[in-house]
Scaffold this motif. Structure first.
Motif, PDB file in Angstrom:
ATOM      1  N   ARG A 231    -144.282  21.350 -95.245  1.00 21.91           N
ATOM      2  CA  ARG A 231    -145.320  22.268 -94.781  1.00 21.91           C
ATOM      3  C   ARG A 231    -146.196  21.658 -93.700  1.00 21.91           C
ATOM      4  NH1 ARG A 231    -148.824  22.877 -98.409  1.00 21.91           N
ATOM      5  NH2 ARG A 231    -148.001  21.687-100.168  1.00 21.91           N
ATOM      6  N   HIS A 232    -146.327  20.321 -93.717  1.00 25.97           N
ATOM      7  CA  HIS A 232    -147.183  19.646 -92.736  1.00 25.97           C
ATOM      8  C   HIS A 232    -146.443  18.432 -92.179  1.00 25.97           C
ATOM      9  CE1 HIS A 232    -150.453  22.154 -94.212  1.00 25.97           C
ATOM     10  NE2 HIS A 232    -150.157  21.764 -95.438  1.00 25.97           N
ATOM     11  N   PRO A 233    -145.391  18.650 -91.412  1.00 23.76           N
ATOM     12  CA  PRO A 233    -144.566  17.527 -90.953  1.00 23.76           C
ATOM     13  C   PRO A 233    -145.315  16.536 -90.083  1.00 23.76           C
ATOM     14  CG  PRO A 233    -144.003  19.556 -89.779  1.00 23.76           C
ATOM     15  CD  PRO A 233    -144.896  19.946 -90.914  1.00 23.76           C
ATOM     16  N   HIS A 234    -146.365  16.972 -89.415  1.00 28.82           N
ATOM     17  CA  HIS A 234    -147.087  16.051 -88.540  1.00 28.82           C
ATOM     18  C   HIS A 234    -148.056  15.153 -89.295  1.00 28.82           C
ATOM     19  CE1 HIS A 234    -145.396  18.018 -85.078  1.00 28.82           C
ATOM     20  NE2 HIS A 234    -145.864  19.201 -85.470  1.00 28.82           N
ATOM     21  N   ASP A 235    -148.200  15.413 -90.612  1.00 27.35           N
ATOM     22  CA  ASP A 235    -149.082  14.569 -91.405  1.00 27.35           C
ATOM     23  C   ASP A 235    -148.344  13.372 -91.985  1.00 27.35           C
ATOM     24  OD1 ASP A 235    -151.126  16.293 -90.911  1.00 27.35           O
ATOM     25  OD2 ASP A 235    -150.960  17.376 -92.806  1.00 27.35           O
ATOM     26  N   GLN A 236    -147.067  13.214 -91.646  1.00 24.30           N
ATOM     27  CA  GLN A 236    -146.275  12.106 -92.179  1.00 24.30           C
ATOM     28  C   GLN A 236    -146.942  10.786 -91.863  1.00 24.30           C
ATOM     29  OE1 GLN A 236    -141.927  12.115 -91.990  1.00 24.30           O
ATOM     30  NE2 GLN A 236    -142.050  10.151 -90.961  1.00 24.30           N
ATOM     31  N   ARG A 237    -147.119  10.001 -92.879  1.00 20.32           N
ATOM     32  CA  ARG A 237    -147.792   8.724 -92.720  1.00 20.32           C
ATOM     33  C   ARG A 237    -146.771   7.644 -92.373  1.00 20.32           C
ATOM     34  NH1 ARG A 237    -149.160   4.829 -96.787  1.00 20.32           N
ATOM     35  NH2 ARG A 237    -148.431   6.316 -98.359  1.00 20.32           N
ATOM     36  N   GLU A 238    -146.971   6.983 -91.262  1.00 19.46           N
ATOM     37  CA  GLU A 238    -146.071   5.891 -90.886  1.00 19.46           C
ATOM     38  C   GLU A 238    -146.367   4.688 -91.771  1.00 19.46           C
ATOM     39  OE1 GLU A 238    -143.624   5.994 -88.911  1.00 19.46           O
ATOM     40  OE2 GLU A 238    -144.005   8.024 -88.189  1.00 19.46           O
ATOM     41  N   ARG A 239    -145.297   4.071 -92.264  1.00 24.89           N
ATOM     42  CA  ARG A 239    -145.474   2.936 -93.153  1.00 24.89           C
ATOM     43  C   ARG A 239    -144.606   1.781 -92.682  1.00 24.89           C
ATOM     44  NH1 ARG A 239    -144.673   4.401 -99.208  1.00 24.89           N
ATOM     45  NH2 ARG A 239    -145.548   2.352 -99.360  1.00 24.89           N
TER      46      ARG A 239
ATOM     47  N   GLY B 279    -138.099  14.281 -95.189  1.00 19.13           N
ATOM     48  CA  GLY B 279    -139.373  14.013 -94.547  1.00 19.13           C
ATOM     49  C   GLY B 279    -140.038  12.736 -95.009  1.00 19.13           C
ATOM     50  N   LEU B 280    -139.458  12.056 -95.995  1.00 12.83           N
ATOM     51  CA  LEU B 280    -140.017  10.792 -96.461  1.00 12.83           C
ATOM     52  C   LEU B 280    -139.653   9.678 -95.486  1.00 12.83           C
ATOM     53  CD1 LEU B 280    -139.318  10.834-100.306  1.00 12.83           C
ATOM     54  CD2 LEU B 280    -141.269  11.760 -99.044  1.00 12.83           C
ATOM     55  N   THR B 281    -140.575   8.758 -95.317  1.00 15.24           N
ATOM     56  CA  THR B 281    -140.289   7.609 -94.465  1.00 15.24           C
ATOM     57  C   THR B 281    -139.293   6.684 -95.153  1.00 15.24           C
ATOM     58  OG1 THR B 281    -142.042   6.221 -95.395  1.00 15.24           O
ATOM     59  CG2 THR B 281    -142.659   7.708 -93.590  1.00 15.24           C
ATOM     60  N   GLY B 282    -138.756   5.751 -94.379  1.00 11.46           N
ATOM     61  CA  GLY B 282    -137.833   4.786 -94.970  1.00 11.46           C
ATOM     62  C   GLY B 282    -138.491   3.995 -96.080  1.00 11.46           C
ATOM     63  N   ALA B 283    -139.733   3.574 -95.866  1.00 11.45           N
ATOM     64  CA  ALA B 283    -140.439   2.800 -96.889  1.00 11.45           C
ATOM     65  C   ALA B 283    -140.672   3.634 -98.142  1.00 11.45           C
ATOM     66  CB  ALA B 283    -141.763   2.288 -96.338  1.00 11.45           C
ATOM     67  N   GLU B 284    -140.979   4.910 -97.967  1.00  8.82           N
ATOM     68  CA  GLU B 284    -141.199   5.778 -99.126  1.00  8.82           C
ATOM     69  C   GLU B 284    -139.913   5.996 -99.908  1.00  8.82           C
ATOM     70  OE1 GLU B 284    -144.998   8.379 -97.451  1.00  8.82           O
ATOM     71  OE2 GLU B 284    -142.945   9.034 -97.048  1.00  8.82           O
ATOM     72  N   ARG B 285    -138.795   6.100 -99.208  1.00  9.39           N
ATOM     73  CA  ARG B 285    -137.522   6.242 -99.909  1.00  9.39           C
ATOM     74  C   ARG B 285    -137.190   4.975-100.696  1.00  9.39           C
ATOM     75  NH1 ARG B 285    -133.441   8.246 -95.436  1.00  9.39           N
ATOM     76  NH2 ARG B 285    -135.030   7.555 -93.968  1.00  9.39           N
ATOM     77  N   MET B 286    -137.501   3.824-100.109  1.00 11.15           N
ATOM     78  CA  MET B 286    -137.314   2.574-100.846  1.00 11.15           C
ATOM     79  C   MET B 286    -138.218   2.528-102.070  1.00 11.15           C
ATOM     80  SD  MET B 286    -135.064   0.580 -99.227  1.00 11.15           S
ATOM     81  CE  MET B 286    -135.482  -1.140 -99.491  1.00 11.15           C
ATOM     82  N   ASP B 287    -139.474   2.987-101.903  1.00 12.96           N
ATOM     83  CA  ASP B 287    -140.409   3.000-103.027  1.00 12.96           C
ATOM     84  C   ASP B 287    -139.931   3.947-104.129  1.00 12.96           C
ATOM     85  OD1 ASP B 287    -142.091   1.170-101.844  1.00 12.96           O
ATOM     86  OD2 ASP B 287    -143.434   2.667-100.993  1.00 12.96           O
ATOM     87  N   ALA B 288    -139.335   5.066-103.747  1.00  9.86           N
ATOM     88  CA  ALA B 288    -138.795   5.997-104.736  1.00  9.86           C
ATOM     89  C   ALA B 288    -137.696   5.312-105.553  1.00  9.86           C
ATOM     90  CB  ALA B 288    -138.254   7.246-104.047  1.00  9.86           C
ATOM     91  N   ALA B 289    -136.846   4.544-104.875  1.00 10.39           N
ATOM     92  CA  ALA B 289    -135.796   3.816-105.583  1.00 10.39           C
ATOM     93  C   ALA B 289    -136.408   2.805-106.549  1.00 10.39           C
ATOM     94  CB  ALA B 289    -134.879   3.113-104.581  1.00 10.39           C
ATOM     95  N   VAL B 290    -137.452   2.111-106.105  1.00  4.70           N
ATOM     96  CA  VAL B 290    -138.112   1.126-106.966  1.00  4.70           C
ATOM     97  C   VAL B 290    -138.690   1.799-108.208  1.00  4.70           C
ATOM     98  CG1 VAL B 290    -140.080  -0.451-107.129  1.00  4.70           C
ATOM     99  CG2 VAL B 290    -138.595  -0.525-105.132  1.00  4.70           C
ATOM    100  N   LEU B 291    -139.304   2.976-108.039  1.00  2.95           N
ATOM    101  CA  LEU B 291    -139.851   3.710-109.189  1.00  2.95           C
ATOM    102  C   LEU B 291    -138.760   4.035-110.203  1.00  2.95           C
ATOM    103  CD1 LEU B 291    -142.408   6.266-107.672  1.00  2.95           C
ATOM    104  CD2 LEU B 291    -142.889   4.471-109.349  1.00  2.95           C
TER     105      LEU B 291
END
Length: 259
Positions: free
Chosen positions: A251-259, A159-171
């Motif tokens: 739990r709230h898939p429609h709250d996904q923030r587009e980045r 459920g993570l956006t592409g940008a969030e997955r990239m940010d996870a890698a950076v962390l």
């Protein structure tokens, strides 16, 4: 691996030769004597110098002597030190091991990221000079990009956006880099937290009344298992944070923030 997201768009024209060296094809020289070298042998010779003496001691002259050719002959294969360092990083880090082994696809995202992070810091500790060589915008090779591919694909379906997955890698990269830098600064003896604790302990014996919270924390850390836990503590907290976010998205898939 750098702390920045992979550079977007096409490589700049001035990087064309570097892209060719890292990605191929590698045509053999058509003029001059028959080649005695290949890029891997050159990179390995440079890595040997960097591992024992540091990246600053790597030069075209030193590498040429290491492989038994003249400096001018080496330039027929590698145009300069920047390109040489890029080849060194690619050879030292190599492709992500699970990619070569087929991976363990049955593991969940957390297990895969944890294994990935442990492999990454192990690579940094084997070759401490890569901490300096992987900073800032640069052209990565296919082996290095396979590491990024693995960590991004491990988060597919979360459920993570592409940008969030990239940010996870950076962390994760940043945490491994920070602990690796501390370990390098601590020297062969290692245990950077214990060394820092010893210095602070001496100061607190004289000035502890000014820093009561720090004094109490140091006393607690001096107990069994209280030191040199920063790597494990930080890794688990990063993964815990991702788990919370992934659970929220489930739990709230429609709250996904587009980045």
């Amino acid at each position: 691996m750098g702390d920045e997201h992979a550079g977007a768009g096409r490589a700049e024209p001035e990087n064309a030769e570097l892209v060719r060296l890292l990605w191929g094809p590698h045509p053999k020289p058509t003029r001059g004597p028959r080649p005695k070298l290949d890029l891997d042998r050159i990179a390995r010779a440079a890595i040997e110098i960097a591992d024992s003496e540091g990246l600053a001691e790597v030069s075209m002259q030193r590498v040429a002597a290491q492989v038994g050719v003249t400096k001018m002959a080496l330039y027929r294969y590698v145009p300069g030190k920047a390109e040489l360092v890029a080849l060194m990083v690619e050879a030292a880090i190599g492709p992500y091991p699970a990619a070569a082994e087929g991976g363990v696809r049955g593991d969940g995202w957390r297990e895969r990221l944890e294994e990935w992070a442990r492999r990454l810091i192990a690579a940094f500790l084997r070759h401490p000079w890569t901490l300096d060589a992987t900073i800032g915008p640069r052209v990565p090779g296919p082996g290095e990009l396979s590491w990024m591919e693995h960590v991004i694909s491990a988060l597919d379906g979360t459920g993570l956006t592409g940008a969030e997955r990239m940010d996870a890698a950076v962390l994760l990269v940043s945490h491994a880099r920070g602990i690796g830098q501390q370990a390098r600064a601590a020297g062969p003896a290692g245990r950077p937290e214990a060394q820092l604790g010893a210095v602070l302990g001496e100061l607190m014996r004289t000035h502890g009344e000014r820093f009561p919270a720090l004094t109490a924390a140091l006393a607690s850390a001096a107990g069994p298992g209280g030191q040199d836990q920063a790597w494990e503590f930080g890794l688990q907290r990063i993964l815990d944070g991702l788990a919370v976010l992934i659970d929220q998205r489930a739990r709230h898939p429609h709250d996904q923030r587009e980045r």
